[in-house]
Design a protein around this motif. Structure first.
Motif, mmCIF file in Angstrom:
data_model
loop_
_atom_site.group_PDB
_atom_site.id
_atom_site.type_symbol
_atom_site.label_atom_id
_atom_site.label_comp_id
_atom_site.label_asym_id
_atom_site.label_seq_id
_atom_site.Cartn_x
_atom_site.Cartn_y
_atom_site.Cartn_z
ATOM 1 N N TYR A 58 0.835 -1.203 0.000
ATOM 2 C CA TYR A 58 0.000 0.000 0.000
ATOM 3 C C TYR A 58 0.873 1.257 0.000
ATOM 4 C CZ TYR A 58 -3.192 3.616 1.676
ATOM 5 O OH TYR A 58 -3.897 4.776 1.806
ATOM 6 N N ALA A 59 1.889 1.290 0.857
ATOM 7 C CA ALA A 59 2.773 2.450 0.914
ATOM 8 C C ALA A 59 3.501 2.655 -0.404
ATOM 9 C CB ALA A 59 3.787 2.286 2.045
ATOM 10 N N SER A 60 3.690 1.572 -1.165
ATOM 11 C CA SER A 60 4.354 1.670 -2.469
ATOM 12 C C SER A 60 3.397 2.021 -3.594
ATOM 13 C CB SER A 60 5.055 0.346 -2.799
ATOM 14 O OG SER A 60 6.076 0.067 -1.866
ATOM 15 N N GLY A 61 2.136 2.293 -3.252
ATOM 16 C CA GLY A 61 1.187 2.799 -4.239
ATOM 17 C C GLY A 61 0.157 1.812 -4.726
ATOM 18 N N ALA A 62 0.236 0.547 -4.318
ATOM 19 C CA ALA A 62 -0.672 -0.471 -4.836
ATOM 20 C C ALA A 62 -2.051 -0.369 -4.196
ATOM 21 C CB ALA A 62 -0.103 -1.857 -4.597
ATOM 22 N N ALA A 63 -3.064 -0.837 -4.925
ATOM 23 C CA ALA A 63 -4.352 -1.172 -4.324
ATOM 24 C C ALA A 63 -4.214 -2.587 -3.788
ATOM 25 C CB ALA A 63 -5.462 -1.085 -5.359
ATOM 26 N N VAL A 64 -4.577 -2.798 -2.528
ATOM 27 C CA VAL A 64 -4.304 -4.070 -1.872
ATOM 28 C C VAL A 64 -5.604 -4.718 -1.417
ATOM 29 C CG1 VAL A 64 -3.074 -5.222 0.015
ATOM 30 C CG2 VAL A 64 -2.072 -3.203 -1.082
ATOM 31 N N THR A 65 -5.739 -6.009 -1.694
ATOM 32 C CA THR A 65 -6.799 -6.833 -1.114
ATOM 33 C C THR A 65 -6.147 -7.790 -0.139
ATOM 34 O OG1 THR A 65 -8.194 -6.716 -3.094
ATOM 35 C CG2 THR A 65 -8.622 -8.506 -1.558
ATOM 36 N N LEU A 66 -6.584 -7.743 1.124
ATOM 37 C CA LEU A 66 -6.037 -8.603 2.165
ATOM 38 C C LEU A 66 -7.068 -9.670 2.512
ATOM 39 C CD1 LEU A 66 -3.819 -9.217 4.281
ATOM 40 C CD2 LEU A 66 -4.972 -7.602 5.804
ATOM 41 N N VAL A 67 -6.685 -10.926 2.356
ATOM 42 C CA VAL A 67 -7.565 -12.052 2.655
ATOM 43 C C VAL A 67 -7.070 -12.701 3.934
ATOM 44 C CG1 VAL A 67 -8.591 -14.178 1.780
ATOM 45 C CG2 VAL A 67 -7.894 -12.392 0.170
ATOM 46 N N HIS A 68 -7.865 -12.598 5.011
ATOM 47 C CA HIS A 68 -7.423 -13.160 6.293
ATOM 48 C C HIS A 68 -8.605 -13.341 7.234
ATOM 49 C CE1 HIS A 68 -6.795 -9.158 8.750
ATOM 50 N NE2 HIS A 68 -7.868 -9.085 8.016
ATOM 51 N N ASP A 69 -8.351 -14.037 8.316
ATOM 52 C CA ASP A 69 -9.345 -14.225 9.365
ATOM 53 C C ASP A 69 -9.105 -13.143 10.410
ATOM 54 O OD1 ASP A 69 -11.221 -15.078 11.137
ATOM 55 O OD2 ASP A 69 -10.213 -16.929 11.710
ATOM 56 N N GLY A 70 -9.400 -11.915 10.030
ATOM 57 C CA GLY A 70 -9.122 -10.786 10.909
ATOM 58 C C GLY A 70 -10.021 -9.621 10.603
ATOM 59 N N SER A 71 -9.725 -8.505 11.263
ATOM 60 C CA SER A 71 -10.579 -7.324 11.190
ATOM 61 C C SER A 71 -10.231 -6.461 9.983
ATOM 62 C CB SER A 71 -10.434 -6.509 12.473
ATOM 63 O OG SER A 71 -9.078 -6.137 12.665
ATOM 64 N N GLU A 72 -11.024 -5.405 9.798
ATOM 65 C CA GLU A 72 -10.748 -4.428 8.753
ATOM 66 C C GLU A 72 -9.450 -3.691 9.064
ATOM 67 O OE1 GLU A 72 -12.613 -3.971 5.998
ATOM 68 O OE2 GLU A 72 -13.928 -5.605 6.643
ATOM 69 N N VAL A 73 -8.749 -3.257 8.036
ATOM 70 C CA VAL A 73 -7.513 -2.497 8.185
ATOM 71 C C VAL A 73 -7.592 -1.261 7.296
ATOM 72 C CG1 VAL A 73 -6.127 -4.541 8.754
ATOM 73 C CG2 VAL A 73 -6.353 -3.807 6.363
ATOM 74 N N PRO A 74 -6.829 -0.202 7.626
ATOM 75 C CA PRO A 74 -6.943 1.037 6.856
ATOM 76 C C PRO A 74 -6.199 1.043 5.531
ATOM 77 C CG PRO A 74 -5.379 1.327 8.632
ATOM 78 C CD PRO A 74 -5.984 -0.039 8.811
ATOM 79 N N TYR A 75 -5.418 0.010 5.269
ATOM 80 C CA TYR A 75 -4.551 0.022 4.095
ATOM 81 C C TYR A 75 -4.953 -0.978 3.019
ATOM 82 C CZ TYR A 75 -2.674 -3.524 7.249
ATOM 83 O OH TYR A 75 -2.547 -4.573 8.125
ATOM 84 N N ALA A 76 -6.069 -1.667 3.204
ATOM 85 C CA ALA A 76 -6.456 -2.688 2.233
ATOM 86 C C ALA A 76 -7.952 -2.934 2.282
ATOM 87 C CB ALA A 76 -5.707 -3.995 2.505
ATOM 88 N N SER A 77 -8.464 -3.454 1.176
ATOM 89 C CA SER A 77 -9.815 -3.995 1.147
ATOM 90 C C SER A 77 -9.741 -5.412 1.698
ATOM 91 C CB SER A 77 -10.343 -4.005 -0.292
ATOM 92 O OG SER A 77 -11.564 -4.694 -0.368
ATOM 93 N N VAL A 78 -10.534 -5.697 2.728
ATOM 94 C CA VAL A 78 -10.400 -6.967 3.445
ATOM 95 C C VAL A 78 -11.470 -7.961 3.014
ATOM 96 C CG1 VAL A 78 -10.621 -8.076 5.715
ATOM 97 C CG2 VAL A 78 -9.214 -6.020 5.454
ATOM 98 N N ARG A 79 -11.045 -9.202 2.754
ATOM 99 C CA ARG A 79 -11.956 -10.331 2.589
ATOM 100 C C ARG A 79 -11.761 -11.222 3.818
ATOM 101 N NH1 ARG A 79 -13.161 -11.258 -3.005
ATOM 102 N NH2 ARG A 79 -12.964 -9.249 -4.084
#
Length: 386
Positions: free
Chosen positions: A218-239
């Motif tokens: 994310y800091a390097s400019g990418a759009a990020v999708t994070l797939v995990h068993d966890g909460s929402e984060v400010p730097y990625a779209s979470v699945r």
């Protein structure tokens, strides 16, 4: 993440100004140098001496013959980025209208005219944030390529974003952004397989490495999708997923939607069981029939033959040659870009040691997981031609 970056921190008169002392400390912990600029209203909430202590620099509270706004934010100024945190409704409106009646708004006008990146972290009561004039001002400033760190809407207030979100957005705004325009899917943490309504099969993976990779991308400019068993984060779209099957389905869906790379950092369950619909009685001997789960990277590779994929390989025992050999087996089988291999002894630890394994090389990384995330992002940039 902010090594060598000069941050001008503009503080205006929200009660959230009390958080800027710790924000300044965090910016410095991430490698930045910080100089603060304050409005008169902000000085009624937090004393300039506090920010002088936190930044180890004098604080600008008025503009003098030194033309501090140009010294900081002019074309040849000190700052690499201007961070307005907190930014009140009043300050955002003035920035949108180029009204320069405080040191902070004058620095903003100067930075925008000089092409210095600007980051805004609003903080105000929710009705003010929803006022059409304020939303119009935010929309207008966004059109000037100003980065906004969206507030947290809680208790009728638009509270200033977390330090993590502000630091990441600041790094993204002032960095080279070699992954700009790229979409990176990252898997993280453990998956779990349900045995019954209260028991699962899982592992000790914390997800810290995967989250560090997602933050770095994310800091390097990418759009990020994070797939995990966890909460929402400010730097990625979470699945959010739980089992290996759910993670595989979510990753395939994200990749099918258009992805430039997959970083498979999750510790995915190797086995699953047929779950019981009712709680199994305790105290009884029981045999579980374990069924192997499909390998996520193999499934994705079959569906997307040309997608760059980064794999992770965890082993126990053996030396570096053994670890690299096992990693190369995975590298060749799934035609991966490279494999990050490590020993299980670092699970959950603050510090880590890994090998970056390619067909003809194996190089070591030793350090914290934030640094490992940055190294993975750098290697991925090379793969994608960033």
């Amino acid at each position: 993440m902010l090594d060598g970056v000069n941050v001008a921190l503009g503080v205006s008169g929200s009660i959230a100004a009390v958080k800027t002392v710790e924000l300044a400390h965090e910016l410095r912990r991430q490698g930045a140098s910080v100089r603060a600029v304050m409005t008169e209203s902000a000085r009624g909430i937090v004393h300039p001496w506090s920010l002088q202590y936190a930044t180890d620099n004098d604080v600008v509270t008025e503009l003098t013959g030194r033309v501090e706004h140009v010294e900081l934010c002019g074309r040849d100024g000190w700052a690499d980025v201007l961070l307005l945190a907190p930014a009140t409704a009043n300050t955002v409106g003035k920035v949108a209208a180029a009204i320069d009646d405080t040191p902070v708004t004058t620095c903003a006008t100067t930075a925008l005219g000089a092409g210095v990146p600007v980051v805004v972290a609003p903080a105000m009561h929710e009705p003010m944030y929803d006022h059409p004039g304020v939303t119009d001002a935010i929309d207008r400033v966004r059109e000037w390529d100003v980065s906004f760190v969206d507030p947290r809407i809680e208790e009728g207030k638009a509270k200033i974003a977390t330090e993590e979100a502000i630091v990441l957005t600041t790094a993204r705004a002032c960095g080279d952004r070699p992954l700009a325009g790229r979409h990176v899917v990252v898997t993280s943490g453990a998956t779990s397989e349900r045995i019954d309504p209260v028991r699962t099969l899982s592992n000790r993976a914390s997800g810290r490495t995967g989250r560090a990779v997602a933050r770095a991308c994310y800091a390097s400019g990418a759009a990020v999708t994070l797939v995990h068993d966890g909460s929402e984060v400010p730097y990625a779209s979470v699945r959010q997923v739980e089992s290996a099957a759910e993670m595989t389905a979510a990753v395939l869906d994200a990749v099918d939607g258009g992805a430039d790379a997959l970083v498979s950092a999750a510790a995915i369950s190797d086995y699953t069981v047929e779950p019981s619909e009712t709680k199994l009685r305790s105290g009884e001997e029981r045999t579980l029939d374990l069924e192997p789960t499909p390998k996520l990277i193999d499934t994705v590779r079959d569906a997307h033959p040309d997608l760059p994929i980064v794999g992770f390989k965890l082993e126990t025992g053996g030396d570096d040659d053994d670890l690299a050999s096992v990693a190369r087996g995975t590298l060749e089988r799934a035609e991966l870009s490279f494999v990050v291999a490590n020993d299980a002894s670092v699970l959950g630890a603050d510090e880590t040691r890994v090998l970056f394994v390619r067909a003809d090389s194996a190089t070591e990384y030793r350090g914290d997981k934030a640094g490992l995330g940055l190294r993975v992002a750098d290697e991925l940039q090379n793969e994608l031609g960033g």
